[in-house]
Design a protein around this motif. Structure first.
Motif, mmCIF file in Angstrom:
data_model
loop_
_atom_site.group_PDB
_atom_site.id
_atom_site.type_symbol
_atom_site.label_atom_id
_atom_site.label_comp_id
_atom_site.label_asym_id
_atom_site.label_seq_id
_atom_site.Cartn_x
_atom_site.Cartn_y
_atom_site.Cartn_z
ATOM 1 N N LYS A 1 13.676 9.977 -2.027
ATOM 2 C CA LYS A 1 13.411 8.984 -3.334
ATOM 3 C C LYS A 1 12.077 9.868 -3.832
ATOM 4 N N LEU A 2 11.438 10.491 -2.999
ATOM 5 C CA LEU A 2 10.060 11.202 -3.440
ATOM 6 C C LEU A 2 9.892 12.597 -4.157
ATOM 7 N N GLY A 3 11.280 13.263 -3.565
ATOM 8 C CA GLY A 3 11.867 14.513 -4.146
ATOM 9 C C GLY A 3 11.341 15.524 -3.028
ATOM 10 N N ILE A 4 11.139 15.265 -1.816
ATOM 11 C CA ILE A 4 10.848 15.949 -0.666
ATOM 12 C C ILE A 4 12.039 16.379 -0.085
ATOM 13 N N ASN A 5 12.264 17.865 -0.023
ATOM 14 C CA ASN A 5 13.535 18.329 0.676
ATOM 15 C C ASN A 5 13.810 17.810 2.142
ATOM 16 N N PHE A 6 14.659 17.245 2.793
ATOM 17 C CA PHE A 6 14.622 16.846 3.923
ATOM 18 C C PHE A 6 15.867 17.601 4.815
ATOM 19 N N ILE B 1 0.931 -1.269 0.091
ATOM 20 C CA ILE B 1 -0.129 -0.105 0.075
ATOM 21 C C ILE B 1 0.786 1.178 -0.137
ATOM 22 N N ALA B 2 1.912 1.273 0.761
ATOM 23 C CA ALA B 2 2.790 2.313 0.617
ATOM 24 C C ALA B 2 3.566 2.500 -0.686
ATOM 25 N N ALA B 3 3.688 1.673 -1.214
ATOM 26 C CA ALA B 3 4.390 1.713 -2.790
ATOM 27 C C ALA B 3 3.186 2.327 -3.667
ATOM 28 N N GLU B 4 2.123 2.027 -3.425
ATOM 29 C CA GLU B 4 1.098 2.923 -4.356
ATOM 30 C C GLU B 4 0.960 4.250 -3.807
ATOM 31 N N ILE B 5 0.826 4.466 -2.593
ATOM 32 C CA ILE B 5 0.768 5.924 -2.052
ATOM 33 C C ILE B 5 1.901 6.747 -2.483
ATOM 34 N N ARG B 6 3.082 6.240 -2.453
ATOM 35 C CA ARG B 6 4.296 6.847 -2.936
ATOM 36 C C ARG B 6 4.137 7.248 -4.511
ATOM 37 N N GLU B 7 3.760 6.158 -5.220
ATOM 38 C CA GLU B 7 3.454 6.587 -6.679
ATOM 39 C C GLU B 7 2.717 7.889 -6.705
ATOM 40 N N ASP B 8 1.768 7.926 -6.125
ATOM 41 C CA ASP B 8 0.575 9.278 -6.449
ATOM 42 C C ASP B 8 1.306 10.440 -5.885
ATOM 43 N N LEU B 9 2.232 10.164 -4.721
ATOM 44 C CA LEU B 9 2.714 11.341 -4.179
ATOM 45 C C LEU B 9 4.006 11.866 -5.212
ATOM 46 N N LYS B 10 4.543 11.148 -5.733
ATOM 47 C CA LYS B 10 5.630 11.333 -6.483
ATOM 48 C C LYS B 10 5.034 12.397 -7.663
ATOM 49 N N ALA B 11 4.232 11.629 -8.016
ATOM 50 C CA ALA B 11 3.475 12.564 -9.626
ATOM 51 C C ALA B 11 2.941 13.835 -8.796
ATOM 52 N N ARG B 12 2.451 13.843 -7.623
ATOM 53 C CA ARG B 12 1.792 15.290 -7.125
ATOM 54 C C ARG B 12 3.153 16.330 -6.970
ATOM 55 N N ILE B 13 4.313 15.847 -6.439
ATOM 56 C CA ILE B 13 5.409 16.617 -6.246
ATOM 57 C C ILE B 13 5.768 16.995 -7.564
ATOM 58 N N GLU B 14 5.896 16.106 -8.541
ATOM 59 C CA GLU B 14 6.453 16.425 -9.837
ATOM 60 C C GLU B 14 5.559 17.496 -10.451
ATOM 61 N N ASP B 15 4.506 17.549 -10.380
ATOM 62 C CA ASP B 15 3.353 18.570 -10.760
ATOM 63 C C ASP B 15 3.624 19.712 -9.761
ATOM 64 N N ARG C 1 6.357 20.968 -8.797
ATOM 65 C CA ARG C 1 7.669 21.375 -9.343
ATOM 66 C C ARG C 1 7.441 22.090 -10.560
ATOM 67 N N ASN C 2 6.471 21.409 -11.533
ATOM 68 C CA ASN C 2 6.530 22.011 -12.782
ATOM 69 C C ASN C 2 5.589 23.292 -12.848
ATOM 70 N N ARG C 3 4.677 23.337 -11.862
ATOM 71 C CA ARG C 3 3.759 24.387 -11.853
ATOM 72 C C ARG C 3 4.284 25.729 -11.064
ATOM 73 N N SER C 4 5.140 25.444 -9.956
ATOM 74 C CA SER C 4 5.595 26.529 -9.147
ATOM 75 C C SER C 4 7.406 26.421 -9.055
ATOM 76 N N GLY C 5 7.966 25.418 -9.280
ATOM 77 C CA GLY C 5 9.398 25.387 -9.161
ATOM 78 C C GLY C 5 9.856 25.030 -7.747
ATOM 79 N N ALA C 6 8.508 24.783 -6.781
ATOM 80 C CA ALA C 6 8.727 24.346 -5.363
ATOM 81 C C ALA C 6 8.324 23.112 -5.206
#
Ligand code: NAD
Length: 287
Positions: free
Chosen positions: A60-65, A11-25, A27-32
């Motif tokens: 892995k998700l592209g979140i600044n840590f 389930i974690a892998a499924e949620i992470r796929e969704d989060l990755k796509a949202r984070i990429e979005d 980045r594309n929309r606001s650069g942040a």
């Protein structure tokens, strides 16, 4: 028949796929991208595994840590001032305090000082209050992981009998609320139930059972109702093995679904934390 295993990893892998796509979005929309600040006071080997898992998952998700290491002599006032600085930092979207904190700091009070908008563990009273009302974006991570695992079975929740063993603020109480919001009939047990000797009576009724105590084998296999969903949150070291609070062998024969320990709730908790960071970022940016 042996129960189906509820593995958090899947389930974690499924949620992470969704989060990755949202984070990429984002980045594309606001650069942040979302940014998580985690504060550690002193060194703690017990917390190191969880910390590493957080860092790896975030990256892995592209979140600044960003890890903020404070000296073990840091007192409560200094920690609160540090949290306040992060509260004001525009580029910090989520704040997490690594537990345990040194004695002398009131760990229960500390979440109250995090800006509720940045409280990605969902432990600020304002966020807990929203869970109470059923309208929330951020809920305590471990409780939410247990709830997601229950939902992943696809069983109808309405009207079911659930028993929660353990009534901590981070797991037992919020799980109770999350299930109540779904019209589940919930009984919450705790040390008072254990000492009275009525724990087996309650557990035997449970169509959904969540155990979060921290005592290996507390719940016996023969107490499990046939066809139950069993979520074992407990993590106990016995010799060189990690085991849960439920006697796995006996329980597995009777339950329809059961979480393994390790590999059940644990792997999902960190992913839910990252989901909370993404929700906090989205709300702060108004997107
Ligand atoms: P806690 O110590 O805050 O609470 C323990 C609860 O168990 C209390 O409500 C207490 O009343 C109850 N209890 C104690 N003895 C009992 C008995 N004999 N009968 C019935 N109830 C009894 O614990 P917590 O922080 O909620 O953690 C519980 C367990 O979950 C621990 O093993 C912890 O390591 C684990 N945990 C796992 C994760 C994860 O991500 N998988 C996260 C948090 C905690």
């Amino acid at each position: 028949m042996a129960a189906a295993l509820l593995e958090g990893k899947k389930i974690a892998a499924e949620i992470r796929e969704d989060l990755k796509a949202r984070i990429e979005d984002f980045r594309n929309r606001s650069g942040a991208v979302p940014s998580l600040a985690t504060i550690q006071v002193g060194e703690n080997p017990a917390a190191a595994v969880y910390l590493r898992a957080q860092q790896k998952t975030a990256e892995k998700l592209g979140i600044n840590f960003k890890l903020h290491k404070l000296d073990e002599k840091t007192n409560e006032r200094e920690l609160i001032d540090y949290i306040d600085r992060l509260n004001k930092e525009r580029d910090t979207n989520g704040i997490l305090i690594q537990m345990p904190l040194p004695s002398g700091i009131n760990a229960k009070e500390i979440p109250n000082f995090i800006d509720p908008a940045k409280d990605v563990e969902g432990m600020h009273p304002e966020n807990l209050g929203k869970v109470l009302s059923g309208k929330f974006e951020i809920a305590p991570c471990t409780a939410m992981a247990a709830f997601e695992l229950i939902k992943s079975t696809g069983i109808k929740l309405y009207g079911k009998e659930a028993v929660i063993v353990g009534h901590s603020e981070i797991v037992g109480k919020p799980v109770t609320l999350l299930l109540l919001n779904e019209f589940v009939t919930v009984t919450t047990c705790h040390i008072g139930t254990g000492e009275r000797g009525t724990l087996p009576d309650h557990v035997k009724r449970a169509e959904i059972l969540v155990v979060a105590v921290g005592k290996a084998g507390l719940v016996k296999g023969e107490w499990i109702k046939e066809g139950a969903v069993v979520i074992d949150v407990g993590i106990n070291r016995v010799g060189d093995k990690l085991v849960g609070d439920v006697e796995f062998e006996g329980a597995e024969e009777r339950a329809a679904y059961i979480t393994p320990v390790p590999g059940g709730v644990g792997p999902l908790t960190v992913t839910i934390l990252m989901k909370n960071v993404v929700e906090a970022f989205r709300a702060q940016k108004g997107i």
